[in-house]
Design a protein around this motif. Structure first.
Motif, mmCIF file in Angstrom:
data_model
loop_
_atom_site.group_PDB
_atom_site.id
_atom_site.type_symbol
_atom_site.label_atom_id
_atom_site.label_comp_id
_atom_site.label_asym_id
_atom_site.label_seq_id
_atom_site.Cartn_x
_atom_site.Cartn_y
_atom_site.Cartn_z
ATOM 1 N N GLY A 74 0.793 -1.222 0.000
ATOM 2 C CA GLY A 74 0.000 0.000 0.000
ATOM 3 C C GLY A 74 0.824 1.271 0.000
ATOM 4 O O GLY A 74 1.965 1.310 0.475
ATOM 5 N N GLU A 75 0.231 2.331 -0.534
ATOM 6 C CA GLU A 75 0.885 3.636 -0.664
ATOM 7 C C GLU A 75 1.319 4.212 0.678
ATOM 8 O O GLU A 75 2.321 4.930 0.768
ATOM 9 C CB GLU A 75 -0.080 4.617 -1.360
ATOM 10 N N ALA A 76 0.594 3.894 1.737
ATOM 11 C CA ALA A 76 0.912 4.440 3.059
ATOM 12 C C ALA A 76 2.268 3.984 3.571
ATOM 13 O O ALA A 76 2.802 4.552 4.534
ATOM 14 C CB ALA A 76 -0.181 4.048 4.061
ATOM 15 N N HIS A 77 2.859 2.965 2.926
ATOM 16 C CA HIS A 77 4.130 2.415 3.402
ATOM 17 C C HIS A 77 5.329 2.925 2.596
ATOM 18 O O HIS A 77 6.450 2.467 2.803
ATOM 19 C CB HIS A 77 4.068 0.886 3.378
ATOM 20 N N LYS A 78 5.089 3.904 1.727
ATOM 21 C CA LYS A 78 6.187 4.525 0.960
ATOM 22 C C LYS A 78 6.736 5.686 1.786
ATOM 23 O O LYS A 78 6.481 6.860 1.514
ATOM 24 C CB LYS A 78 5.692 4.983 -0.410
ATOM 25 N N THR A 79 7.519 5.336 2.820
ATOM 26 C CA THR A 79 7.926 6.294 3.835
ATOM 27 C C THR A 79 9.436 6.305 4.049
ATOM 28 O O THR A 79 10.142 5.361 3.688
ATOM 29 C CB THR A 79 7.266 5.939 5.179
ATOM 30 N N PHE A 80 9.907 7.390 4.682
ATOM 31 C CA PHE A 80 11.304 7.475 5.076
ATOM 32 C C PHE A 80 11.680 6.343 6.022
ATOM 33 O O PHE A 80 12.806 5.832 5.984
ATOM 34 C CB PHE A 80 11.576 8.810 5.760
ATOM 35 N N ALA A 81 10.745 5.966 6.891
ATOM 36 C CA ALA A 81 11.039 4.899 7.847
ATOM 37 C C ALA A 81 11.401 3.613 7.122
ATOM 38 O O ALA A 81 12.364 2.923 7.490
ATOM 39 C CB ALA A 81 9.846 4.681 8.773
ATOM 40 N N ASN A 82 10.657 3.290 6.072
ATOM 41 C CA ASN A 82 10.957 2.063 5.328
ATOM 42 C C ASN A 82 12.218 2.204 4.478
ATOM 43 O O ASN A 82 12.932 1.213 4.253
ATOM 44 C CB ASN A 82 9.758 1.652 4.477
ATOM 45 N N VAL A 83 12.522 3.394 4.009
ATOM 46 C CA VAL A 83 13.808 3.598 3.333
ATOM 47 C C VAL A 83 14.946 3.321 4.309
ATOM 48 O O VAL A 83 15.933 2.644 3.966
ATOM 49 C CB VAL A 83 13.922 5.032 2.767
ATOM 50 N N GLY A 84 14.820 3.811 5.537
ATOM 51 C CA GLY A 84 15.845 3.548 6.542
ATOM 52 C C GLY A 84 16.038 2.067 6.789
ATOM 53 O O GLY A 84 17.180 1.582 6.903
ATOM 54 N N LEU A 85 14.930 1.321 6.829
ATOM 55 C CA LEU A 85 15.030 -0.127 7.037
ATOM 56 C C LEU A 85 15.663 -0.816 5.828
ATOM 57 O O LEU A 85 16.421 -1.786 5.975
ATOM 58 C CB LEU A 85 13.642 -0.701 7.316
ATOM 59 N N ALA A 86 15.356 -0.320 4.635
ATOM 60 C CA ALA A 86 15.978 -0.891 3.431
ATOM 61 C C ALA A 86 17.485 -0.642 3.434
ATOM 62 O O ALA A 86 18.280 -1.526 3.062
ATOM 63 C CB ALA A 86 15.341 -0.288 2.179
ATOM 64 N N LEU A 87 17.899 0.549 3.841
ATOM 65 C CA LEU A 87 19.324 0.849 3.911
ATOM 66 C C LEU A 87 20.009 -0.013 4.972
ATOM 67 O O LEU A 87 21.157 -0.454 4.786
ATOM 68 C CB LEU A 87 19.536 2.335 4.188
ATOM 69 N N ASP A 88 19.310 -0.258 6.075
ATOM 70 C CA ASP A 88 19.847 -1.176 7.088
ATOM 71 C C ASP A 88 20.051 -2.567 6.493
ATOM 72 O O ASP A 88 21.045 -3.244 6.793
ATOM 73 C CB ASP A 88 18.899 -1.269 8.288
ATOM 74 N N ALA A 89 19.113 -3.002 5.636
ATOM 75 C CA ALA A 89 19.232 -4.320 5.002
ATOM 76 C C ALA A 89 20.447 -4.359 4.071
ATOM 77 O O ALA A 89 21.160 -5.371 3.992
ATOM 78 C CB ALA A 89 17.957 -4.653 4.233
ATOM 79 N N LEU A 90 20.706 -3.270 3.359
ATOM 80 C CA LEU A 90 21.897 -3.203 2.516
ATOM 81 C C LEU A 90 23.173 -3.248 3.360
ATOM 82 O O LEU A 90 24.162 -3.889 2.987
ATOM 83 C CB LEU A 90 21.876 -1.928 1.673
ATOM 84 N N ALA A 91 23.139 -2.593 4.510
ATOM 85 C CA ALA A 91 24.299 -2.609 5.388
ATOM 86 C C ALA A 91 24.571 -4.017 5.911
ATOM 87 O O ALA A 91 25.726 -4.475 5.933
ATOM 88 C CB ALA A 91 24.092 -1.630 6.544
ATOM 89 N N ARG A 92 23.508 -4.709 6.321
ATOM 90 C CA ARG A 92 23.683 -6.081 6.824
ATOM 91 C C ARG A 92 24.230 -6.994 5.728
ATOM 92 O O ARG A 92 24.982 -7.928 5.997
ATOM 93 C CB ARG A 92 22.352 -6.629 7.338
ATOM 94 N N LEU A 93 23.822 -6.718 4.481
ATOM 95 C CA LEU A 93 24.288 -7.512 3.355
ATOM 96 C C LEU A 93 25.756 -7.232 3.033
ATOM 97 O O LEU A 93 26.415 -8.032 2.364
ATOM 98 C CB LEU A 93 23.409 -7.207 2.134
ATOM 99 N N GLY A 94 26.256 -6.102 3.523
ATOM 100 C CA GLY A 94 27.618 -5.695 3.175
ATOM 101 C C GLY A 94 27.710 -5.192 1.754
ATOM 102 O O GLY A 94 28.747 -5.336 1.087
ATOM 103 N N ALA A 95 26.637 -4.581 1.267
ATOM 104 C CA ALA A 95 26.550 -4.170 -0.132
ATOM 105 C C ALA A 95 27.610 -3.140 -0.486
ATOM 106 O O ALA A 95 27.744 -2.112 0.176
ATOM 107 C CB ALA A 95 25.157 -3.613 -0.421
ATOM 108 N N THR A 96 28.338 -3.408 -1.535
ATOM 109 C CA THR A 96 29.370 -2.505 -2.034
ATOM 110 C C THR A 96 28.801 -1.631 -3.150
ATOM 111 O O THR A 96 27.622 -1.737 -3.510
ATOM 112 C CB THR A 96 30.577 -3.313 -2.536
ATOM 113 N N ARG A 97 29.637 -0.784 -3.738
ATOM 114 C CA ARG A 97 29.137 0.186 -4.709
ATOM 115 C C ARG A 97 28.692 -0.445 -6.024
ATOM 116 O O ARG A 97 28.041 0.220 -6.836
ATOM 117 C CB ARG A 97 30.190 1.259 -4.987
ATOM 118 N N ASP A 98 29.047 -1.720 -6.236
ATOM 119 C CA ASP A 98 28.567 -2.402 -7.434
ATOM 120 C C ASP A 98 27.388 -3.325 -7.125
ATOM 121 O O ASP A 98 27.023 -4.175 -7.930
ATOM 122 C CB ASP A 98 29.692 -3.182 -8.116
#
Length: 363
Positions: A74-98
């Motif tokens: 739903g549209e109500a979940h397109k929020t900064f809070a969820n962006v922060g959680l997505a970035l946390d998921a990238l950090a846990r993954l150890g995602a590099t610039r590629d």
């Protein structure tokens, strides 16, 4: 009419990316795996789509380090809070610039995933795998990403182009009727803006599109994407012509926000908004009643709403419209038309005329 996958290239100077349209593309791992450059991938999806399609693409990640991050639907979940959680998921993954973010879902998922990719290490790759008609024909193409604020929709975002768009039309077989019809609003919008021949084609093929016939559906998606690709190529960051793609959106976003994203789907808001824009154009002497009537009939033919929902306040809607990103110097700047296929940007629109149209359209 052919059901063979179509390829449309979005060309932006020396950059380009393919939009693939057709059945079975999520399972065509060799096609889209080539767009992944690194060894990390994060799939962003939602709790409705992931159970249906995540497993289909998982086999394409062999040899990669990958994970998934799911938001509620739903549209109500397109929020900064969820962006922060997505970035946390990238950090846990150890995602590099590629690394690559993969957006598996509709427009909400695509916007949030693209914005997250734009933010991580100042911008990493992402791939769009749209699963709704609306996202296939509109939000997945062109690089607009972002999130909503309580004050309004898409007020924060970035232009960040995908590496590829994989529009698997088989995904539309599981799409609820209401979501499917909402996507047809964006198809109609493209024709209404700049392609009167396509508008006539849609009038002739409305029944086939309602029945989700594969050939006409691929043709409709391809024609809309081809039109948008041309506009984006000429005006990537919406300095001029690209603003025309917002026909109906100033009205529509206000309707969505007023309903707290629970009353109208985005495509439904666009449908009502397009008709309001046509009615305002007619009121301002820019277009003829026959053009408004044709648009109204086509929206009706595909089962889209054409009136402001009961209980909405025209004064509140006008206040929300004043927050639109296209406005300049404190005046309304709207996308109106001079008839089917002839949209234009109109500045300094008289608010009294807008209010009259809003009041007349309330149920």
């Amino acid at each position: 009419m052919t059901t063979t996958p179509r390829t449309i290239d979005v060309v932006l100077g020396d950059r380009s990316y393919p939009v693939w349209i057709g059945p079975g593309l999520l399972n065509d791992h060799a096609r889209w795996r080539a767009a992944l450059r690194g060894r990390h991938a994060l799939v962003i999806s939602n709790t409705t789509v992931a159970p249906l399609y995540l497993e289909r693409i998982a086999a394409g990640f062999e040899g990669l380090s990958w994970s998934s991050f799911l938001i509620d639907d739903g549209e109500a979940h397109k929020t900064f809070a969820n962006v922060g959680l997505a970035l946390d998921a990238l950090a846990r993954l150890g995602a590099t610039r590629d690394a690559c973010v993969i957006a598996l879902g509709g427009g909400v998922v695509g916007d949030l995933a693209g914005f997250s990719a734009a933010c991580w290490m100042r911008g990493i790759d992402f791939i769009q795998m749209p699963t709704t008609l609306l996202s296939m024909v509109d939000s997945s193409v062109g690089g607009k990403t972002g999130v909503n604020l309580p004050a309004g929709k898409n007020l924060v975002g970035a232009f960040h182009q995908p590496r590829a768009v994989i529009a698997d039309t088989d995904a539309l077989t599981t799409l609820p009727d209401r979501e499917y019809r909402a996507g047809l609003a964006e198809v109609i919008k493209g024709a209404a803006i700049g392609d009167p021949a396509f508008f006539a084609w849609l009038e002739a093929n409305a029944a086939a599109l309602n029945a989700r016939e594969t050939g006409p559906l691929i043709e409709a998606i391809a024609r809309k994407v081809q039109y948008k690709a041309g506009v984006v190529a000429r005006d990537e960051t919406e300095q001029g012509e690209r603003a025309l793609l917002n026909l109906g959106h100033t009205f529509g976003h206000a309707l969505e926000t007023a309903g707290k994203y629970k009353v109208l789907l985005h495509g439904e808001g666009v449908a009502v908004g397009m008709l309001l824009a046509a009615q305002l154009s007619e009121r301002l002497g820019m277009s003829e009643v026959a053009d408004t009537a044709r648009l109204h009939r086509l929206l009706d033919a595909v089962g889209l709403p054409t009136a402001i929902p009961a209980g909405m306040d025209p004064a509140q809607l006008l206040a929300l419209m004043r927050l639109d990103k296209k406005n300049l110097a404190g005046t309304l700047r709207l996308i109106l038309w001079r008839g089917i296929g002839r949209a234009e940007i109109v500045g300094g629109v008289d608010e009294a005329q807008v209010m009259a149209v809003l009041e007349a359209a309330v149920r």
